[in-house]
Design an enzyme around this catalytic site. Sequence first.
Site, PDB file in Angstrom:
ATOM      1  N   LYS A   1       0.826  -1.137   0.100  1.00 45.81           N
ATOM      2  CA  LYS A   1       0.148   0.031  -0.050  1.00 45.81           C
ATOM      3  C   LYS A   1       0.805   1.430  -0.126  1.00 45.81           C
ATOM      4  O   LYS A   1       2.049   1.152   0.459  1.00 45.81           O
ATOM      5  CB  LYS A   1      -0.971   0.023   1.093  1.00 45.81           C
ATOM      6  CG  LYS A   1      -2.193  -1.337   1.297  1.00 45.81           C
ATOM      7  CD  LYS A   1      -2.788  -1.126   2.537  1.00 45.81           C
ATOM      8  CE  LYS A   1      -3.750  -2.085   2.721  1.00 45.81           C
ATOM      9  NZ  LYS A   1      -4.535  -1.898   4.206  1.00 45.81           N
TER      10      LYS A   1
ATOM     11  N   PHE B   1     -15.035   4.567   8.656  1.00 48.38           N
ATOM     12  CA  PHE B   1     -13.769   4.732   8.147  1.00 48.38           C
ATOM     13  C   PHE B   1     -13.576   4.655   6.695  1.00 48.38           C
ATOM     14  O   PHE B   1     -12.524   4.850   5.994  1.00 48.38           O
ATOM     15  CB  PHE B   1     -12.812   3.950   8.868  1.00 48.38           C
ATOM     16  CG  PHE B   1     -13.190   2.317   8.714  1.00 48.38           C
ATOM     17  CD1 PHE B   1     -12.564   1.433   7.382  1.00 48.38           C
ATOM     18  CD2 PHE B   1     -13.886   1.763   9.727  1.00 48.38           C
ATOM     19  CE1 PHE B   1     -13.018   0.343   7.237  1.00 48.38           C
ATOM     20  CE2 PHE B   1     -14.088   0.424   9.635  1.00 48.38           C
ATOM     21  CZ  PHE B   1     -13.773  -0.401   8.218  1.00 48.38           C
TER      22      PHE B   1
ATOM     23  N   ARG C   1      -1.447 -14.087   5.069  1.00 49.49           N
ATOM     24  CA  ARG C   1      -1.946 -13.437   6.294  1.00 49.49           C
ATOM     25  C   ARG C   1      -1.314 -13.641   7.621  1.00 49.49           C
ATOM     26  O   ARG C   1      -1.061 -12.643   8.390  1.00 49.49           O
ATOM     27  CB  ARG C   1      -3.515 -14.300   6.363  1.00 49.49           C
ATOM     28  CG  ARG C   1      -4.450 -14.268   5.688  1.00 49.49           C
ATOM     29  CD  ARG C   1      -4.941 -12.742   5.616  1.00 49.49           C
ATOM     30  NE  ARG C   1      -5.963 -12.394   6.639  1.00 49.49           N
ATOM     31  CZ  ARG C   1      -6.938 -11.250   6.450  1.00 49.49           C
ATOM     32  NH1 ARG C   1      -6.652 -10.214   5.475  1.00 49.49           N
ATOM     33  NH2 ARG C   1      -7.707 -11.056   7.406  1.00 49.49           N
TER      34      ARG C   1
ATOM     35  N   THR D   1      -4.701  -7.101  11.371  1.00 48.48           N
ATOM     36  CA  THR D   1      -5.179  -5.959  10.818  1.00 48.48           C
ATOM     37  C   THR D   1      -4.827  -4.464  11.453  1.00 48.48           C
ATOM     38  O   THR D   1      -4.159  -3.593  10.745  1.00 48.48           O
ATOM     39  CB  THR D   1      -6.680  -5.794  10.786  1.00 48.48           C
ATOM     40  OG1 THR D   1      -7.185  -7.014   9.940  1.00 48.48           O
ATOM     41  CG2 THR D   1      -7.331  -4.487   9.671  1.00 48.48           C
TER      42      THR D   1
ATOM     43  N   ARG E   1       2.646  -5.816   9.455  1.00 49.43           N
ATOM     44  CA  ARG E   1       1.866  -4.984  10.054  1.00 49.43           C
ATOM     45  C   ARG E   1       2.197  -4.152  11.598  1.00 49.43           C
ATOM     46  O   ARG E   1       1.789  -3.234  11.764  1.00 49.43           O
ATOM     47  CB  ARG E   1       0.279  -5.210   9.982  1.00 49.43           C
ATOM     48  CG  ARG E   1      -0.189  -5.501   8.660  1.00 49.43           C
ATOM     49  CD  ARG E   1      -1.539  -6.169   8.473  1.00 49.43           C
ATOM     50  NE  ARG E   1      -2.218  -6.040   7.274  1.00 49.43           N
ATOM     51  CZ  ARG E   1      -3.299  -6.727   6.984  1.00 49.43           C
ATOM     52  NH1 ARG E   1      -3.808  -7.502   8.107  1.00 49.43           N
ATOM     53  NH2 ARG E   1      -3.831  -6.485   5.794  1.00 49.43           N
TER      54      ARG E   1
ATOM     55  N   HIS F   1      -2.031  -5.242   2.047  1.00 53.67           N
ATOM     56  CA  HIS F   1      -3.369  -5.961   2.146  1.00 53.67           C
ATOM     57  C   HIS F   1      -3.047  -7.555   1.603  1.00 53.67           C
ATOM     58  O   HIS F   1      -2.154  -7.786   0.671  1.00 53.67           O
ATOM     59  CB  HIS F   1      -4.173  -5.504   0.921  1.00 53.67           C
ATOM     60  CG  HIS F   1      -5.442  -6.076   0.545  1.00 53.67           C
ATOM     61  ND1 HIS F   1      -6.601  -6.425   1.376  1.00 53.67           N
ATOM     62  CD2 HIS F   1      -5.564  -7.111  -0.251  1.00 53.67           C
ATOM     63  CE1 HIS F   1      -7.379  -7.345   1.056  1.00 53.67           C
ATOM     64  NE2 HIS F   1      -6.922  -7.804  -0.084  1.00 53.67           N
TER      65      HIS F   1
END
Length: 240
Positions: free
Chosen positions: A13, A63, A101, A107, A121, A146
Amino acid sequence: MKEGLEQTLVLIKPDALRNSLTGYVLSLLSEYHTGLVFAGVKIVHVTTMLAAEHYAEHRGKIFYASLIDYITGAIHYPTAPEKQRVVAIIYQGPEAVTKLRAIAGPTNPHQARDQKPGCIRALGTVAPLKNTEGKVVGERMDNLIHASATDEEAQREVKLWFRPSDIPPAMHAYTTRESGDHFYFKNGRLLSTHEQGSVLIAAPGDIVWESDLSALEEIRSSRPSSIPLDSIVAKYLINR
Ligand code: AMP
């Protein structure tokens, strides 16, 4: 999905690009470390249309608007539209979704740091979302990458971001079909013939995702379609 060709979509991202973490992220996701192989890679300037389709499940949430600004690069490159891009990657191999993942982590970057230090992350951040009075009403999670959540989501997302011709034919995980017709897009409408300003989506002989082609045929004959038109055409408008 064809057997043995499990795939997942990863997006590096705009916050990862802005913080020059692209190389680091790619190292963690290398074929050597993951046992997965690259099936497709591209640099994408994310349009609002593509962002809206990708995050359709979040429409209406507090959001949502900031999520769209985030993925389109408006937050991290507000004055440099030429740098507003993501790196979109298809990884392929056994347990592709689960493996990615796990490397991505939770997240929420705060939770990622608490629960899984070292995951990608854990290097992200959480920004407060304020209303017009300055009151905090939610948060935006700048979580660097992502990764598709399930095989079903992976299929939807791979087909949303990539055309069959972006992927070597032997690595196609999903069924394709040859178009027999011309399909054009203009101002939210599907056309069978070219009009000034229309964009060619598919021509006779083009290899198209079977699910897209069926949906295009349904939309053309005014039948209900399981896939929204924007979801099909967004990838044909990438980088135009
Ligand atoms: P997901 O569809 O769960 O992959 O979420 C997509 C993105 O939406 C995440 O990467 C976050 O940036 C954002 N997001 C998801 N849930 C929330 C939430 N509760 N609050 C703020 N942002 C969120």
